[in-house]
Design an enzyme around this catalytic site. Structure first.
Site, PDB file in Angstrom:
ATOM      1  N   GLU A 190      -3.021   5.967  -1.664  1.00  0.00           N
ATOM      2  CA  GLU A 190      -2.799   6.600  -2.962  1.00  0.00           C
ATOM      3  C   GLU A 190      -2.675   5.583  -4.084  1.00  0.00           C
ATOM      4  O   GLU A 190      -2.875   5.906  -5.243  1.00  0.00           O
ATOM      5  CB  GLU A 190      -1.512   7.434  -2.922  1.00  0.00           C
ATOM      6  CG  GLU A 190      -1.603   8.679  -2.065  1.00  0.00           C
ATOM      7  CD  GLU A 190      -0.354   9.521  -2.184  1.00  0.00           C
ATOM      8  OE1 GLU A 190       0.752   8.939  -2.238  1.00  0.00           O
ATOM      9  OE2 GLU A 190      -0.463  10.758  -2.236  1.00  0.00           O
ATOM     10  N   GLY A 191      -2.337   4.343  -3.732  1.00  0.00           N
ATOM     11  CA  GLY A 191      -2.131   3.317  -4.737  1.00  0.00           C
ATOM     12  C   GLY A 191      -1.197   2.255  -4.210  1.00  0.00           C
ATOM     13  O   GLY A 191      -1.275   1.876  -3.032  1.00  0.00           O
TER      14      GLY A 191
ATOM     15  N   PHE B 242       0.849  -1.192   0.000  1.00  0.00           N
ATOM     16  CA  PHE B 242       0.000   0.000   0.000  1.00  0.00           C
ATOM     17  C   PHE B 242       0.885   1.242   0.000  1.00  0.00           C
ATOM     18  O   PHE B 242       1.867   1.332   0.742  1.00  0.00           O
ATOM     19  CB  PHE B 242      -0.874   0.024   1.251  1.00  0.00           C
ATOM     20  CG  PHE B 242      -2.179  -0.719   1.095  1.00  0.00           C
ATOM     21  CD1 PHE B 242      -2.530  -1.336  -0.092  1.00  0.00           C
ATOM     22  CD2 PHE B 242      -3.074  -0.787   2.149  1.00  0.00           C
ATOM     23  CE1 PHE B 242      -3.730  -2.015  -0.231  1.00  0.00           C
ATOM     24  CE2 PHE B 242      -4.281  -1.453   2.025  1.00  0.00           C
ATOM     25  CZ  PHE B 242      -4.607  -2.072   0.834  1.00  0.00           C
ATOM     26  N   LYS B 243       0.522   2.215  -0.846  1.00  0.00           N
ATOM     27  CA  LYS B 243       1.188   3.518  -0.834  1.00  0.00           C
ATOM     28  C   LYS B 243       0.308   4.465  -0.023  1.00  0.00           C
ATOM     29  O   LYS B 243      -0.690   4.984  -0.511  1.00  0.00           O
ATOM     30  CB  LYS B 243       1.388   4.047  -2.255  1.00  0.00           C
ATOM     31  CG  LYS B 243       2.243   5.298  -2.310  1.00  0.00           C
ATOM     32  CD  LYS B 243       2.419   5.806  -3.727  1.00  0.00           C
ATOM     33  CE  LYS B 243       3.472   6.913  -3.781  1.00  0.00           C
ATOM     34  NZ  LYS B 243       3.206   8.018  -2.855  1.00  0.00           N
ATOM     35  N   TYR B 244       0.693   4.636   1.222  1.00  0.00           N
ATOM     36  CA  TYR B 244      -0.146   5.399   2.146  1.00  0.00           C
ATOM     37  C   TYR B 244      -0.085   6.894   1.855  1.00  0.00           C
ATOM     38  O   TYR B 244       0.930   7.417   1.378  1.00  0.00           O
ATOM     39  CB  TYR B 244       0.285   5.125   3.586  1.00  0.00           C
ATOM     40  CG  TYR B 244       0.041   3.703   4.020  1.00  0.00           C
ATOM     41  CD1 TYR B 244      -1.215   3.284   4.422  1.00  0.00           C
ATOM     42  CD2 TYR B 244       1.083   2.765   4.012  1.00  0.00           C
ATOM     43  CE1 TYR B 244      -1.437   1.966   4.819  1.00  0.00           C
ATOM     44  CE2 TYR B 244       0.866   1.453   4.403  1.00  0.00           C
ATOM     45  CZ  TYR B 244      -0.391   1.058   4.798  1.00  0.00           C
ATOM     46  OH  TYR B 244      -0.612  -0.241   5.180  1.00  0.00           O
TER      47      TYR B 244
END
Length: 751
Positions: A514-515, A348-350
């Protein structure tokens, strides 16, 4: 802005109007530069005039070759004739006084500088204001204001070391009467300065040198200067065949570059020096990105030269290293193509703030914790709850001695642990935060480990670093309600199959993340993306090591907002605007945004933007860039390439905005990335939309023209055309939504 002061004697012409000492042309090829010609009286310290001569040369060129030559000849001259001036010269050239993680700030504003100029020149506030309106640069104002001043008693020449020391005195002036002390020092410098020294001295005080010398150029020049002119004490011990030293006999045998004809003459001696250049540059840059401190690097160079520098200036607890950077991608298919069958993890791109956390036990056993931003700024005081968390971890891990880890600090709901937005996190105070005053709870999501108990882990593959991280730092929800939480990033492994990866991607899309970040687990080889016909089967190595300050395919980022648009957001600078129409009359709209030119580090206009702004933000921008402020001018005062755009006003470049767009297009108006994709047109961004102000980024972090061009190539590789409309004739229209404009409100007309 200006106040009345004592008048000084002025004359029509002043003997101090120019610097009397004449120096050699610093932009010359360093291999033919007359280094043996003493540039100032023997046994004398290096004059500030010499450094100013270099700054004048730098400001007169945009050629990267000329910039590096100038810096190289400047630094090697200092190494030869006054080595102790090298360190202050490096800081003055880099427009700073100290490393970014322990900043020494001058703490002076435009008002104080203006008062000092007025006091020294004797001009009235109105006269100074007219000068500023004419030039827009405070350095030019000071130069013109003092050009006619005559002092009765001559002042000794300024020295590089003394100027730096006086700037430190200004920064260290604290308490009652500090403003008067600072102004007195500024006036002392201005009185002693001559000619161009005045201009660049005031630009330094304003922290805006306006020259094309960026960090990479300075490091390149320092490496080359050490190859050609190491300190005398070091040179005596360097073997003739050292890969980092060009013996004078070798330099003498180099042939001058011919400027006549197109035929290139092969010169084995020059080739040998260029190889030594490359080796030295690799060493200097590797050391700097792991230990960004000129004081320590210069001390290491003077102790033993480039040989063994990485051992003398190692990765160190308390000194942040530059972080590894992710390369943008547009889709999972692109990721599959790039990484082929190599094993990777999707994380996860936090949507938080990246944080590099350093921890160690002092000699007394007390835990010490420091937190650094992506930009290497010390933000320990901003997160006392994170400090409390890691101090607690030291008590639960008695064998733990030291560590450096990479993480993302994310705002969470303290009761459920659910994620909150970055906007929530940005509401926290930034300095001198007390634990009892923390209102926004956070979780530290750790994702990499670079150092552990005295061992540097950068060269280990990510699989090993991650395993060690997970085994040593287990998730924690402290009993103390004031402490932050600790957790690992949520992830999915490629070995689980593409179905699992795609399901994980959908989970990220539906979350507040974010992605995804895609990270290679083990080093391997991949197919070259743009091979030549001869090397169409060429493969290139892809390391899974931690690569400070680099972007490569080992770390890929896939943002959910760009899957159907460009592969990444852009960090752009507002440099101008037009007067708004209709409902937005009285506001700036649209706003002209710029990228950074890779070749000379100047800003180049890219596109107009009028989407994504709230009414509140419009009002804030219009106030910040008021026509009566120093941030706005009807004349192009700042060094920006405007191309075919004709804004109503020009902005002082000092902010970085994150912008999204639909795609990259060729433009007859923009000159951004000109020549990189097309020989006749630049690039522009279609349907640009404002996301946020990036307060964590400086002008050095602005997206480059080469980055823009690579995004365009990636877009073309997916079959998306770059032809078509751009925003050269963007028309501002009325929008019914009073809060946030929609991208569809932009009208783009074909050129």
């Amino acid at each position: 802005m200006f106040s009345l002061g004592t008048r000084a004697s002025v004359s029509a012409a002043s003997p101090e109007a120019t610097v009397s000492t004449q120096y050699e042309t610093l932009s010359a090829d360093p291999l033919t530069f007359p280094i043996n010609k003493q540039p100032w009286p023997k046994e004398k310290p290096a004059p500030y005039a010499f450094l100013v001569h270099a700054l004048v040369t730098l400001s007169d060129t945009r050629s990267r070759i000329a910039i590096i030559n100038t810096l190289t000849n400047t630094l090697r001259t200092l190494l030869r004739y006054h080595p102790s001036s090298l360190l202050p010269a490096l800081y003055l050239l880099s427009n700073s006084l100290s490393p970014p993680y322990s900043p020494i700030e001058l703490g002076i504003g435009g008002s104080l500088i203006s008062k000092a100029i007025q006091h020294v020149s004797g001009l009235t506030p109105a006269a100074l204001k007219r000068l500023y309106n004419k030039s827009g640069d405070v350095g030019d104002v000071a130069f013109e204001a003092k050009s006619n001043v005559r002092t009765l008693v001559p002042h000794p020449p300024l020295l590089i070391s003394s100027v730096y020391d006086l700037l430190l005195n200004i920064a260290h002036a604290k308490g009652q009467g500090a403003a008067k002390q600072k102004q007195a020092v500024v006036e002392k410098l201005l009185v002693a300065a001559k000619g161009e020294e005045v201009r660049f001295l005031v630009r330094t005080l304003s922290m805006n040198l306006r020259v094309g010398a960026v960090r990479s150029s300075i490091l390149t020049a320092l490496a080359r200067a050490m190859v050609l002119s190491p300190p005398s004490g070091v040179a005596a011990s360097i073997p003739y065949d050292s890969p980092f030293f060009a013996h004078p006999d070798l330099v003498t045998s180099v042939k001058p570059v011919s400027t006549e004809g197109k035929k290139k003459i092969h010169d084995p001696s020059r080739d040998e020096v260029l190889v030594k250049y490359a080796s030295a540059e690799a060493v200097i840059k590797k050391v700097f990105v792991q230990h960004p401190n000129y004081d320590h690097i210069v001390a290491g160079l003077f102790e033993g030269g480039l040989d063994g520098l990485s051992e003398r200036v190692p990765l160190t607890i308390g000194i942040p290293l530059h972080p590894t950077l992710g390369s943008p991608t547009r889709s999972l298919d692109e990721i599959y193509d790039r990484l082929s069958d190599l094993p990777y993890t999707a994380e996860f791109k936090y949507d938080g703030q990246r944080a590099q956390i350093h921890g160690s036990r002092t000699t007394e056993g007390t835990p010490s914790v420091q937190i650094f931003s992506r930009h290497l700024e010390n933000m320990t005081q901003k997160y006392p709850d994170v400090v409390l968390l890691f101090r607690y971890l030291f008590t639960t891990l008695p064998e733990l001695q030291s560590f450096i880890l990479d993480s993302e600090i994310v705002a969470i709901d303290p009761s459920s642990g659910s994620l909150k937005s970055f906007q929530e996190l940005s509401n926290r105070a930034r300095k001198d935060v007390k634990i009892q005053d923390v209102e926004v709870s956070v979780c530290v999501y750790v994702f990499d480990l670079m150092y552990m108990d005295g061992e540097v882990l950068l060269e280990r593959p990510f699989r090993e670093r991650r395993a060690l991280l997970r085994s040593q730092f287990i998730p924690v929800v402290p009993k103390d309600p004031g402490a932050a939480r600790l957790d690992h990033v949520e992830s999915c492994e490629s070995e689980m199959g593409r179905d699992c990866i795609e399901e994980f991607w959908m989970k990220a899309v539906e979350s507040r993340c974010e992605g995804l970040m895609i990270k290679l687990l083990d080093s391997g080889e991949v197919q070259e993306t743009n091979p030549s016909q001869k090397d169409k089967n060429r493969r290139k190595p892809l390391p899974a090591t931690y690569e400070p300050d680099k972007r490569n395919s080992a770390w890929l980022k896939l943002k959910k907002d760009y899957v159907t648009g460009i592969g990444d957001s852009l960090d752009l600078v507002p440099i101008g605007a037009w007067y708004g129409n209709g409902r937005k009359a009285g506001w700036w709209s649209p706003i002209l945004l710029a990228v950074r030119d890779s070749s000379n580090d100047n800003l180049v206009a890219l596109c107009k933007c009028m989407s994504g702004f709230s009414d509140t933000f419009y009002k804030e921008v219009t106030a910040r860039y008021s026509e009566v402020s120093e941030n706005c001018s009807q004349q192009p005062l700042w060094e920006c390439a405007i191309g075919g755009f004709k804004p109503d006003v020009y902005f002082r470049p000092h902010e970085v905005w994150e912008i999204r767009g639909a795609d990259i297009t060729l433009s007859p108006v923009s000159s951004a990335a000109f020549g990189l994709i097309s020989s006749t047109r630049g690039l522009s961004l279609r349907f640009p939309r404002f996301i946020r102000v990036r307060e964590d980024k400086s002008l050095q972090d602005v997206s480059s023209s080469e980055f823009l061009a690579q995004m365009c190539r990636d877009q073309q590789g997916k079959g998306i055309k770059s032809e078509g409309v751009d925003d050269g004739d963007l028309v501002d229209v009325y929008v019914e939504d009073e809060h946030i404009e929609d991208e569809d409100s932009d009208i783009l007309l074909a050129q």
